[in-house]
Write a protein that holds these residues in place. Structure first.
Motif, mmCIF file in Angstrom:
data_model
loop_
_atom_site.group_PDB
_atom_site.id
_atom_site.type_symbol
_atom_site.label_atom_id
_atom_site.label_comp_id
_atom_site.label_asym_id
_atom_site.label_seq_id
_atom_site.Cartn_x
_atom_site.Cartn_y
_atom_site.Cartn_z
ATOM 1 N N LEU A 132 0.826 -1.210 0.000
ATOM 2 C CA LEU A 132 0.000 0.000 0.000
ATOM 3 C C LEU A 132 0.860 1.260 0.000
ATOM 4 O O LEU A 132 0.586 2.212 -0.749
ATOM 5 N N ALA A 133 1.907 1.271 0.831
ATOM 6 C CA ALA A 133 2.745 2.466 0.924
ATOM 7 C C ALA A 133 3.490 2.735 -0.383
ATOM 8 O O ALA A 133 3.453 3.852 -0.923
ATOM 9 N N VAL A 134 4.166 1.701 -0.897
ATOM 10 C CA VAL A 134 4.913 1.893 -2.147
ATOM 11 C C VAL A 134 3.956 2.136 -3.306
ATOM 12 O O VAL A 134 4.225 2.950 -4.206
ATOM 13 N N GLY A 135 2.827 1.435 -3.316
ATOM 14 C CA GLY A 135 1.849 1.634 -4.389
ATOM 15 C C GLY A 135 1.296 3.044 -4.410
ATOM 16 O O GLY A 135 1.016 3.594 -5.492
ATOM 17 N N THR A 136 1.130 3.663 -3.239
ATOM 18 C CA THR A 136 0.639 5.045 -3.192
ATOM 19 C C THR A 136 1.652 5.994 -3.817
ATOM 20 O O THR A 136 1.281 6.914 -4.579
ATOM 21 N N LEU A 137 2.926 5.791 -3.514
ATOM 22 C CA LEU A 137 3.962 6.644 -4.121
ATOM 23 C C LEU A 137 3.986 6.484 -5.644
ATOM 24 O O LEU A 137 4.065 7.476 -6.388
ATOM 25 N N VAL A 138 3.919 5.234 -6.093
ATOM 26 C CA VAL A 138 3.932 4.994 -7.539
ATOM 27 C C VAL A 138 2.685 5.571 -8.186
ATOM 28 O O VAL A 138 2.733 6.206 -9.262
ATOM 29 N N GLY A 139 1.526 5.370 -7.534
ATOM 30 C CA GLY A 139 0.287 5.901 -8.105
ATOM 31 C C GLY A 139 0.273 7.419 -8.172
ATOM 32 O O GLY A 139 -0.243 8.005 -9.141
ATOM 33 N N PHE A 140 0.827 8.087 -7.168
ATOM 34 C CA PHE A 140 0.871 9.548 -7.170
ATOM 35 C C PHE A 140 1.710 10.060 -8.334
ATOM 36 O O PHE A 140 1.302 10.987 -9.063
ATOM 37 N N LEU A 141 2.888 9.457 -8.550
ATOM 38 C CA LEU A 141 3.746 9.886 -9.668
ATOM 39 C C LEU A 141 3.097 9.552 -11.006
ATOM 40 O O LEU A 141 3.173 10.346 -11.972
ATOM 41 N N ALA A 142 2.475 8.397 -11.114
ATOM 42 C CA ALA A 142 1.835 8.016 -12.376
ATOM 43 C C ALA A 142 0.695 8.970 -12.718
ATOM 44 O O ALA A 142 0.517 9.350 -13.894
ATOM 45 N N PHE A 143 -0.087 9.383 -11.714
ATOM 46 C CA PHE A 143 -1.176 10.326 -11.964
ATOM 47 C C PHE A 143 -0.638 11.649 -12.491
ATOM 48 O O PHE A 143 -1.174 12.212 -13.467
ATOM 49 N N ARG A 144 0.414 12.187 -11.868
ATOM 50 C CA ARG A 144 0.986 13.451 -12.326
ATOM 51 C C ARG A 144 1.578 13.307 -13.726
ATOM 52 O O ARG A 144 1.458 14.219 -14.555
ATOM 53 N N TRP A 145 2.203 12.163 -13.991
ATOM 54 C CA TRP A 145 2.811 11.974 -15.306
ATOM 55 C C TRP A 145 1.741 11.885 -16.394
ATOM 56 O O TRP A 145 1.885 12.451 -17.485
#
Length: 404
Positions: A132-145
């Motif tokens: 959940l923690a790592v997925g949130t970081l990846v999801g946040f960057l993917a959304f901005r990208w």
């Protein structure tokens, strides 16, 4: 007066949720301070976004703080739900800061929660928490990208690395706790095994001595049943008494073996054998046909329980061997109290053959030698030059050694 337990360390006095709330507050304070010009600086470390000074900026921070505190309260009971609330709080706190990634300061509370979950929960809960923690970081960057906005990939890698390290530290603490519990359980099992072995030795001593006395009494009764019926009756009553005492002792010992180890109440109701029981031992053996003379040298005094028990058992086992193997009509038990030791010596005038030395099947001399060795004493057994057999045990008194 019972001893006062030492105070718990500070890290244990607060719950993981409280530490996560403290980490969030510290991160929020760092966020505010780094967006102000501090003494000695030409300007703030990070340029604050315009949203931070409008109504929506503080509102987002308040919402993020409320989500974090709710997650901290939920952390002990529902760790994954609590972690979801705290991760949502980090995202809410990032918008008014005009950051291209989730800042480290906003993720510290999540790192503390990750450590707590990994340290206290099994792997089936700890792994989803890390995901959940790592997925949130990846999801946040993917959304901005995907939205075409700037992305802080390098800084977010550092945040993810710290999260993984916190999780690994928690798993290490969890494994250390499991190892300590297994080691404690193993020590308890070894203590129970040692106690059962001790009870088995006590059972051997009790049964061996009682069977020897019963055999002599029964043989004497059979020989005089017609010529001296009154003496034969006394001998059979002695057999009955010895049998009842042995049966009672066996019941206590078997009960202790079944329960693992005796309770405190049992120990109080069934005191261990002491040197004071030598007179009774001598009387019972003399009544069975082998005269036992007890001699006391030195000033009699109370000894530690383990010394009292071992000295009595050595004398009892030696007298039993005299009854069963030596063929002697009498023996002498001499107990000497020295300033730093107590010694037990048993002598007889039997045949002194190797069969008498072996003690027959069972513990015999080996058991006595083991008892003395455990107490760091000296043990000797063998034939006497003038005939017969001699068993000698010299046990140091711990109180003297400590005082010296």
């Amino acid at each position: 007066m019972p001893a006062t337990p030492p105070p718990r360390p500070l890290v244990k006095r607060l719950s993981p949720g409280a530490w996560a709330a403290i980490a969030w507050s510290a991160g929020l304070a760092v966020t505010v301070l780094t967006r102000m010009r501090l003494p000695g600086e030409s300007g703030p470390r990070f340029r604050p976004g315009i949203q931070l000074f409008r109504w929506d900026g503080p509102a987002f921070l308040l919402v993020a703080t409320a989500l974090t505190l709710a997650g901290c309260a939920l952390l002990p009971r529902r760790p994954l739900s609590a972690l979801c609330l705290m991760l949502l709080a980090t995202i809410c706190a990032t918008f008014p800061l005009s950051e291209v990634e989730i800042p480290m300061a906003q993720f510290v509370a999540v790192d503390v929660a990750l450590y707590a979950v990994a340290a206290a929960r099994p792997r089936r809960t700890a792994l989803p928490a890390l995901a959940l923690a790592v997925g949130t970081l990846v999801g946040f960057l993917a959304f901005r990208w995907l939205m075409g906005w700037p992305v802080g990939m390098s800084a977010e890698l550092a945040v993810a690395l710290v999260a993984v390290v916190a999780w690994l530290l928690g798993r290490s603490a969890h494994q250390a706790q499991e190892y300590a519990e297994r080691a404690r359980a193993q020590v308890e099992r070894q203590a129970v095994t040692a106690e059962r072995l001790r009870i088995a030795r006590e059972m051997h001593d009790l049964v061996a001595h009682t069977i020897g006395v019963v055999a002599l009494q029964a043989g004497a009764a059979a020989r005089i049943v017609e010529s001296r019926p009154d003496r034969a009756r006394e001998a059979m009553l002695a057999v009955e008494t010895a049998g009842r005492e042995a049966l009672s002792g066996l019941r206590r010992m078997v009960g202790a073996l079944r329960e693992g180890e005796p309770s405190t109440d049992e120990l109080e109701l069934t005191p261990a054998a002491t040197l004071a029981g030598l007179d009774r031992l001598a009387a019972a053996t003399t009544a069975a046909g082998v005269r036992v003379d007890v001699r006391w040298d030195g000033e009699r005094r109370a000894l530690p329980p383990e010394l009292e028990l071992s000295a009595f058992r050595i004398a009892q086992e030696s007298v039993t061997n005299v009854v069963r193997h030596s063929g002697a009509a009498s023996c002498e038990v001499r107990v000497a109290f020295g300033e730093a030791y107590v010694s037990v010596t048993v002598t007889d005038e039997g045949d002194g053959s190797p069969r008498a030395a072996s003690g027959g099947p069972g513990l015999g001399l080996a058991g006595m030698r083991e008892r003395v060795a455990l107490l760091h004493g000296e043990f000797a057994a063998g034939p006497r030059p003038e005939g017969g057999w001699r068993v000698s045990a010299r046990l140091p008194v711990p109180a003297y050694e400590e005082a010296r």
